[in-house]
Design a protein around this motif. Structure first.
Motif, PDB file in Angstrom:
ATOM      1  N   GLY A   1       0.827  -1.204   0.000  1.00  0.00           N
ATOM      2  CA  GLY A   1       0.000   0.000   0.000  1.00  0.00           C
ATOM      3  C   GLY A   1       0.857   1.248   0.000  1.00  0.00           C
ATOM      4  N   PHE A   2       1.891   1.222   0.843  1.00  0.00           N
ATOM      5  CA  PHE A   2       2.769   2.378   0.915  1.00  0.00           C
ATOM      6  C   PHE A   2       3.492   2.592  -0.412  1.00  0.00           C
ATOM      7  N   VAL A   3       4.067   1.494  -0.942  1.00  0.00           N
ATOM      8  CA  VAL A   3       4.825   1.610  -2.191  1.00  0.00           C
ATOM      9  C   VAL A   3       3.920   2.100  -3.312  1.00  0.00           C
ATOM     10  N   SER A   4       2.696   1.563  -3.375  1.00  0.00           N
ATOM     11  CA  SER A   4       1.828   1.973  -4.487  1.00  0.00           C
ATOM     12  C   SER A   4       1.359   3.409  -4.301  1.00  0.00           C
ATOM     13  N   ALA A   5       1.165   3.839  -3.026  1.00  0.00           N
ATOM     14  CA  ALA A   5       0.780   5.237  -2.806  1.00  0.00           C
ATOM     15  C   ALA A   5       1.874   6.167  -3.291  1.00  0.00           C
ATOM     16  N   ILE A   6       3.123   5.829  -2.984  1.00  0.00           N
ATOM     17  CA  ILE A   6       4.245   6.660  -3.432  1.00  0.00           C
ATOM     18  C   ILE A   6       4.324   6.645  -4.954  1.00  0.00           C
ATOM     19  N   PHE A   7       4.121   5.466  -5.526  1.00  0.00           N
ATOM     20  CA  PHE A   7       4.206   5.338  -6.977  1.00  0.00           C
ATOM     21  C   PHE A   7       3.127   6.190  -7.644  1.00  0.00           C
ATOM     22  N   MET A   8       1.927   6.147  -7.070  1.00  0.00           N
ATOM     23  CA  MET A   8       0.842   6.983  -7.590  1.00  0.00           C
ATOM     24  C   MET A   8       1.226   8.450  -7.510  1.00  0.00           C
ATOM     25  N   GLY A   9       1.832   8.802  -6.387  1.00  0.00           N
ATOM     26  CA  GLY A   9       2.261  10.184  -6.213  1.00  0.00           C
ATOM     27  C   GLY A   9       3.228  10.601  -7.301  1.00  0.00           C
ATOM     28  N   TYR A  10       4.146   9.698  -7.625  1.00  0.00           N
ATOM     29  CA  TYR A  10       5.107   9.994  -8.694  1.00  0.00           C
ATOM     30  C   TYR A  10       4.385  10.184 -10.017  1.00  0.00           C
ATOM     31  N   LEU A  11       3.450   9.266 -10.274  1.00  0.00           N
ATOM     32  CA  LEU A  11       2.734   9.340 -11.550  1.00  0.00           C
ATOM     33  C   LEU A  11       1.957  10.648 -11.657  1.00  0.00           C
ATOM     34  N   LEU A  12       1.311  11.020 -10.537  1.00  0.00           N
ATOM     35  CA  LEU A  12       0.469  12.210 -10.569  1.00  0.00           C
ATOM     36  C   LEU A  12       1.289  13.482 -10.749  1.00  0.00           C
ATOM     37  N   THR A  13       2.506  13.476 -10.232  1.00  0.00           N
ATOM     38  CA  THR A  13       3.292  14.705 -10.305  1.00  0.00           C
ATOM     39  C   THR A  13       4.305  14.657 -11.430  1.00  0.00           C
ATOM     40  N   THR A  14       4.241  13.611 -12.245  1.00  0.00           N
ATOM     41  CA  THR A  14       5.325  13.448 -13.208  1.00  0.00           C
ATOM     42  C   THR A  14       5.388  14.578 -14.225  1.00  0.00           C
ATOM     43  N   ASN A  15       4.238  15.177 -14.571  1.00  0.00           N
ATOM     44  CA  ASN A  15       4.320  16.229 -15.585  1.00  0.00           C
ATOM     45  C   ASN A  15       4.803  17.554 -15.009  1.00  0.00           C
ATOM     46  N   ARG A  16       5.003  17.571 -13.674  1.00  0.00           N
ATOM     47  CA  ARG A  16       5.582  18.791 -13.121  1.00  0.00           C
ATOM     48  C   ARG A  16       7.103  18.750 -13.191  1.00  0.00           C
ATOM     49  N   TYR A  17       7.609  17.512 -13.250  1.00  0.00           N
ATOM     50  CA  TYR A  17       9.058  17.388 -13.158  1.00  0.00           C
ATOM     51  C   TYR A  17       9.649  16.832 -14.427  1.00  0.00           C
ATOM     52  N   GLU A  18      10.546  15.881 -14.276  1.00  0.00           N
ATOM     53  CA  GLU A  18      11.418  15.481 -15.372  1.00  0.00           C
ATOM     54  C   GLU A  18      10.673  15.111 -16.655  1.00  0.00           C
ATOM     55  N   ASN A  19      11.382  15.277 -17.739  1.00  0.00           N
ATOM     56  CA  ASN A  19      10.894  14.899 -19.067  1.00  0.00           C
ATOM     57  C   ASN A  19       9.522  15.486 -19.385  1.00  0.00           C
ATOM     58  N   ILE A  20       9.466  16.752 -19.309  1.00  0.00           N
ATOM     59  CA  ILE A  20       8.215  17.393 -19.703  1.00  0.00           C
ATOM     60  C   ILE A  20       8.120  17.295 -21.224  1.00  0.00           C
ATOM     61  N   GLN A  21       7.137  16.581 -21.673  1.00  0.00           N
ATOM     62  CA  GLN A  21       6.987  16.390 -23.115  1.00  0.00           C
ATOM     63  C   GLN A  21       6.132  17.525 -23.676  1.00  0.00           C
ATOM     64  N   ILE A  22       6.751  18.282 -24.531  1.00  0.00           N
ATOM     65  CA  ILE A  22       5.979  19.362 -25.139  1.00  0.00           C
ATOM     66  C   ILE A  22       5.753  18.982 -26.596  1.00  0.00           C
ATOM     67  N   SER A  23       4.599  18.402 -26.848  1.00  0.00           N
ATOM     68  CA  SER A  23       4.339  17.927 -28.206  1.00  0.00           C
ATOM     69  C   SER A  23       3.874  19.083 -29.088  1.00  0.00           C
ATOM     70  N   ASP A  24       3.057  19.905 -28.499  1.00  0.00           N
ATOM     71  CA  ASP A  24       2.492  21.005 -29.283  1.00  0.00           C
ATOM     72  C   ASP A  24       3.169  22.298 -28.852  1.00  0.00           C
ATOM     73  N   GLN A  25       3.995  22.803 -29.743  1.00  0.00           N
ATOM     74  CA  GLN A  25       4.755  24.003 -29.378  1.00  0.00           C
ATOM     75  C   GLN A  25       3.835  25.188 -29.084  1.00  0.00           C
ATOM     76  N   SER A  26       2.616  25.138 -29.668  1.00  0.00           N
ATOM     77  CA  SER A  26       1.721  26.278 -29.488  1.00  0.00           C
ATOM     78  C   SER A  26       1.226  26.373 -28.051  1.00  0.00           C
ATOM     79  N   GLN A  27       1.310  25.202 -27.322  1.00  0.00           N
ATOM     80  CA  GLN A  27       0.844  25.234 -25.926  1.00  0.00           C
ATOM     81  C   GLN A  27       1.862  25.894 -25.006  1.00  0.00           C
ATOM     82  N   LEU A  28       3.053  26.018 -25.542  1.00  0.00           N
ATOM     83  CA  LEU A  28       4.104  26.608 -24.726  1.00  0.00           C
ATOM     84  C   LEU A  28       3.748  28.062 -24.452  1.00  0.00           C
ATOM     85  N   GLN A  29       3.534  28.330 -23.196  1.00  0.00           N
ATOM     86  CA  GLN A  29       3.186  29.710 -22.886  1.00  0.00           C
ATOM     87  C   GLN A  29       4.420  30.428 -22.392  1.00  0.00           C
ATOM     88  N   SER A  30       4.521  31.605 -22.800  1.00  0.00           N
ATOM     89  CA  SER A  30       5.672  32.347 -22.302  1.00  0.00           C
ATOM     90  C   SER A  30       5.169  33.563 -21.561  1.00  0.00           C
TER      91      SER A  30
END
Lengths: 360, 331
Positions: A318-347
Motif C-alpha cells: 500500500g505504501f509503495v503503491s501510494a508513493i508510486f501513484m504520487g510519482y505518476l500524478l506529479t510526473t508532468n511537473r518534473y522530469e521529461n516534460i513532453q511538449i508535443s504542441d509548441q503552441s501550448q508553450l506559454q511564455s
C-alpha cells in the motif's frame, strides 16, 4: 480468515494503548521532560540570535536586501539545528525502551499479558515520538520569527517540518530496533547513535573524499541518504545557499553541495531529493518496525501467522503503491516534460501577433 | 479437572538440560508446591507454563487446552509472578495496576473496581497514591501478586512468592494464598523453603536437575520418602550376654527388607570400669517397610538377645525427605 479478522477488529472497543497511557504518565512526571524542552528552546533562541548577528555582519557590504537574507539564514539554521536536536534526543528516548524493560525485569510480566508485541512496540514508538514532536511543535513559534524577515515561503516551512517528522520517525524506529536487538540499553543506545551519526555525516564525508579525488563536486546521489541533504532539499527552492554560506563561510562548499540543485534545462526540472529519500526513509522505517515487532516476541519469534503476513504485505505494498501513484500524478511537473504542441508553450511575454500582409 | 498438565516437558539451554522429561498433573483448585534446590529447573518450568519460553520438546496443557494451539486463550487464564521482577519508575501504585488492567482490556468501571478490590486484598489500600519504586520489598511482592490477579485468572503461577520476605510478610503471603485458593483458583508455586510448603500446599513435587523426583500429596510424599528410611540402631557390645555388633549385623543381613548396612565401627561410649570391650556400636541401615515391619525388626533383634540401646529412624519431616531424595539421586 478475513471474516474473523474483520470481526475481531469490529468487536474491539476503542481503547488507548496502555503503553502510551503509562509512558506519558511516567515520562511527563518530574522535571526532566520540561528541563529538556527548556534547554532545547533556549538553545534554538541563542542560535537564532547568533545567526541573525552573523548574517547582519556578513552582509554589511552586500548589495542585496538584508532582511530576506536574515530570514533565510535563520530558517536554514533552525532547521539544521532541529535536525541535530532530533538526532541527539530520539535515540536517548527510544533506544532503551525495550532493553530497559528487560534490564528492569518488567518485560516478562508485560509479555504474559494479551497485549500483542506489535501494540507494545506501537505504544513505545508513539509515546517516544510524541515527546519528540512536542519539542518540534514547541519550536514552531520560534521558527515563525522567520516571517518577520521574509525570504522563506510558508509552503517550504511546512515541507521542512514534514521532512523533520519523517526523519524523527526513522530515528525513533532505528532506536527501537536496536533496543529490541540488543540486551543492554547501553549497547542499544551506542549502536543507534552510531547508525544515526553515520547516516547524517557519512554521506558528507564520502562526498568530501570523492570531491578531493575527482577535484569536482561530488555526485548528488552520494549525498542523498543524509537527512541533512533531505532537509536542505525541502527549502532549496526558496533559500539561496549564498545567504547561508555567507554566514557560515567556513562551511561554504558543503552547503553548496547540499543546497545546490542540478541545473534546470529546457525540457526537464529535476525532482527535489526529498521526493526520493523521504519515501525511502518511510519504507525503511516500516520494514524496521515490522522486523522489530518480531524481535520483541519471546517465543514463536519467526512463526508468522497468515493474518500478520497479509497485514504486513498490505502495509508495504500500500505504501509503495501510494508513493508510486504520487510519482505518476506529479510526473508532468518534473522530469521529461513532453511538449508535443509548441503552441501550448506559454511564455511570460507572448509573442506579438504579426498579421500577414494582405495583398491589395 | 486437571488445571496444569505437562507431558515429557523438556528444555535445554545449549548442552545444559534444564528440564528433563517432566510430567506434572495439577488438579484444579489445588495449591501445588514445586520444590527443588537452586538450578533444579523450577523457574524454567514456570516460565514455560507462562508461555515465556518455548519447550524443547513435550506438551503443556492448561485448563485442558494445548498451549501450542491455544496460547492466546491461555493468556487470559493464567497469572504469572516472576521470581525476580522490577517496577516502573515514576508510577503510582494504582496506576501500576491500572496499566495491567488496561493490558487485559478491562472496561473502565471494571478496572476501577478491580484496582480497589485487589489493593484491599493485598492490604495496600493506604498505599494507593504512593510511588511504586518507594515500596518495600514485601509490599512490592504483594503488589506483583495483585498485578497477576488483575484479570481474575484461573491458574496462578508464582515463582518464589515468599523469597526475600521477613517472617511476618511470609505469614501474610501464606494467608493470602489460602484466601486465593478458597476463591477456587489453582495455584502453582515454587519454593526452596520447605517448611512453608509443607504447611501450605496440598500437593508437592520435588525436582532435581530438571527431573521430577517424587510428586503427590504431602503425606504421600512423606510416606514415599519414608518408604526407604534410614534407621539408626545402637547395639550394646556386651559379650557376656552374647550381644555383639557382629552378631547383630549377621542377623540384620538375613532380613530381606534391610538393604544396606553401614556399621559405624565406632564405640559411642564405653562404660568405665567394665571388663572387655563393653560399649555401644551404632549401625545404620536402609530399611524398606512400614511401621509393622519396623516393629517386627525390633522384636526380632530383642528376641535374639541383642541389647538394643536405641532404635530410631532419621527421617522425620519433609525437609529431610527432600534432602534425602535429592542427594545425588538423579545424577
Amino acid at each position: 480468515m478475513m471474516k474473523s479478522m474483520l470481526k475481531s477488529i469490529s468487536n474491539r472497543r476503542w481503547e488507548t494503548n496502555p503503553i502510551i497511557v503509562k509512558e506519558l504518565r511516567s515520562r511527563m512526571r518530574g522535571g526532566r521532560a520540561f528541563a529538556t524542552l527548556t534547554v532545547t528552546l533556549t538553545l534554538l533562541t541563542l542560535v537564532g540570535y547568533a545567526l541573525y548577528r552573523m548574517t547582519l555582519a556578513s552582509s554589511t557590504y552586500s548589495s542585496t536586501p538584508v532582511s530576506p537574507l536574515i530570514g533565510q539564514a535563520l530558517f536554514a539554521g533552525l532547521a539544521f539545528l532541529l535536525l541535530l536536536i532530533i538526532a541527539a534526543i530520539t535515540p536517548s528516548v527510544t533506544a532503551s525502551e525495550i532493553s530497559a524493560e528487560r534490564e528492569k525485569q518488567t518485560y516478562e510480566m508485560l509479555l504474559t499479558t494479551p497485549l500483542s508485541p506489535a501494540s507494545i512496540l506501537w505504544g513505545k514508538l508513539i509515546s517516544a515520538l510524541s515527546y519528540i514532536f512536542l519539542i518540534l511543535f514547541a519550536a514552531i513559534p520560534l521558527a515563525s520569527l522567520v516571517f518577520i524577515y521574509g525570504g522563506v515561503s510558508i509552503r517550504d516551512m511546512v515541507k521542512t517540518l514534514l521532512a523533520l517528522l519523517v526523519i524523527a520517525i526513522l530515528f525513533g524506529v532505528i532506536g527501537l530496533f536496536s533496543s529490541a536487538l540488543f540486551q543492554r540499553s547501553s549497547q542499544a543506545t551506542a549502536v543507534s547513535y552510531l547508525v544515526i551519526v553515520l547516516l547524517l555525516f557519512g554521506p558528507l564525508f564520502a562526498g568530501i573524499l570523492s570531491g578531493a579525488i575527482t577535484q569536482g563536486d561530488p555526485p548528488r546521489w552520494m549525498l542523498a541518504p543524509s537527512p541533512l541533504m533531505v532537509i536542505s532539499s525541502t527549502f532549496s527552492s526558496s533559500v539561496n545557499p549564498q545567504s547561508i554560506s555567507s554566514a557560515f563561510y567556513m562551511l561554504g562548499s558543503p552547503i553548496y553541495w547540499l543546497m545546490g540543485s542540478t541545473p534546470i534545462s529546457q525540457d526537464s526540472i529535476p525532482r527535489p531529493i526529498y521526493h526520493y529519500v523521504l519515501p525511502l526513509y518511510s519504507l525503511v522505517a516500516i520494514l524496521l518496525y515490522l522486523l522489530t515487532s518480531r524481535l520483541v516476541k519471546p517465543v514463536r519469534r519467526w512463526q508468522i501467522q497468515w493474518s500478520e503476513a497479509v497485514l504486513a504485505l498490505v502495509l508495504v505494498l500500500g505504501f509503495v503503491s501510494a508513493i508510486f501513484m504520487g510519482y505518476l500524478l506529479t510526473t508532468n511537473r518534473y522530469e521529461n516534460i513532453q511538449i508535443s504542441d509548441q503552441s501550448q508553450l506559454q511564455s511570460a511575454t507572448p509573442d506579438p501577433a504579426i498579421e500577414a500582409p494582405v495583398n491589395p | 479437572m486437571v488445571a496444569v498438565a505437562t507431558r515429557d516437558l523438556s528444555r535445554h539451554y545449549g548442552k545444559i538440560q534444564a528440564v528433563n522429561q517432566l510430567n506434572l498433573k495439577i488438579p484444579t483448585g489445588s495449591l501445588f508446591g514445586l520444590i527443588g534446590p537452586n538450578g533444579a529447573g523450577k523457574t524454567t518450568t514456570l516460565r514455560m507454563l507462562a508461555g515465556l519460553l518455548e519447550p524443547s520438546s513435550g506438551d503443556i496443557r492448561l485448563n485442558e487446552l494445548s498451549q501450542k494451539q491455544y496460547w492466546r486463550e491461555i493468556q487470559w487464564q493464567i497469572g504469572y509472578m516472576p521470581d525476580f521482577f522490577g517496577v516502573y519508575d515514576n508510577l503510582l501504585v494504582w496506576e501500576y495496576l491500572d496499566f495491567y488492567a488496561r493490558c487485559y482490556r478491562l472496561t473502565p468501571e471494571r478496572r476501577a473496581r478491580a484496582i480497589s478490590d485487589l489493593l484491599d486484598l493485598v492490604d495496600l489500600g493506604e498505599k494507593r497514591d504512593v510511588y511504586v519504586h518507594t515500596l518495600s520489598r514485601g509490599m512490592r511482592q504483594r503488589l506483583c501478586l495483585a498485578h497477576a490477579l488483575v484479570h481474575d485468572p484461573q491458574i496462578l503461577l508464582l515463582d518464589e512468592p515468599a523469597s526475600g520476605l521477613d517472617p511476618r510478610a511470609r505469614v501474610e503471603m501464606r494467608m493470602l494464598l489460602r484466601e486465593l485458593q478458597s476463591m477456587g483458583k489453582t495455584i502453582l508455586l515454587s519454593s526452596h523453603i520447605l517448611v512453608e510448603l509443607a504447611e501450605l500446599c496440598d500437593q508437592v513435587a520435588i525436582m532435581e536437575r530438571g527431573q521430577l523426583v517424587v510428586s503427590g500429596a504431602i503425606d504421600e510424599v512423606l510416606r514415599k520418602a519414608a518408604g526407604r528410611r534410614t534407621i539408626a540402631i545402637q547395639v550394646l557390645n556386651d559379650p557376656g550376654c552374647n550381644s555383639t555388633p557382629d552378631r547383630a549385623i549377621a542377623l540384620l543381613e538375613q532380613i530381606p527388607s534391610v538393604q544396606n548396612i553401614f556399621p559405624q565401627d565406632r564405640v559411642v561410649a564405653a562404660t568405665p570400669g567394665s571388663s572387655g570391650g563393653l560399649g555401644i556400636t551404632s549401625i545404620e541401615i536402609e530399611f524398606y517397610g512400614d511401621e509393622f515391619a519396623r516393629a517386627d525388626l525390633l522384636e526380632k533383634l530383642v528376641s535374639e538377645k541383642i541389647r538394643v540401646a536405641a532404635f530410631n529412624e532419621t527421617i522425620t519431616n519433609l525437609e529431610e525427605a527432600f534432602l534425602r531424595l535429592t542427594q545425588g539421586e538423579v545424577g
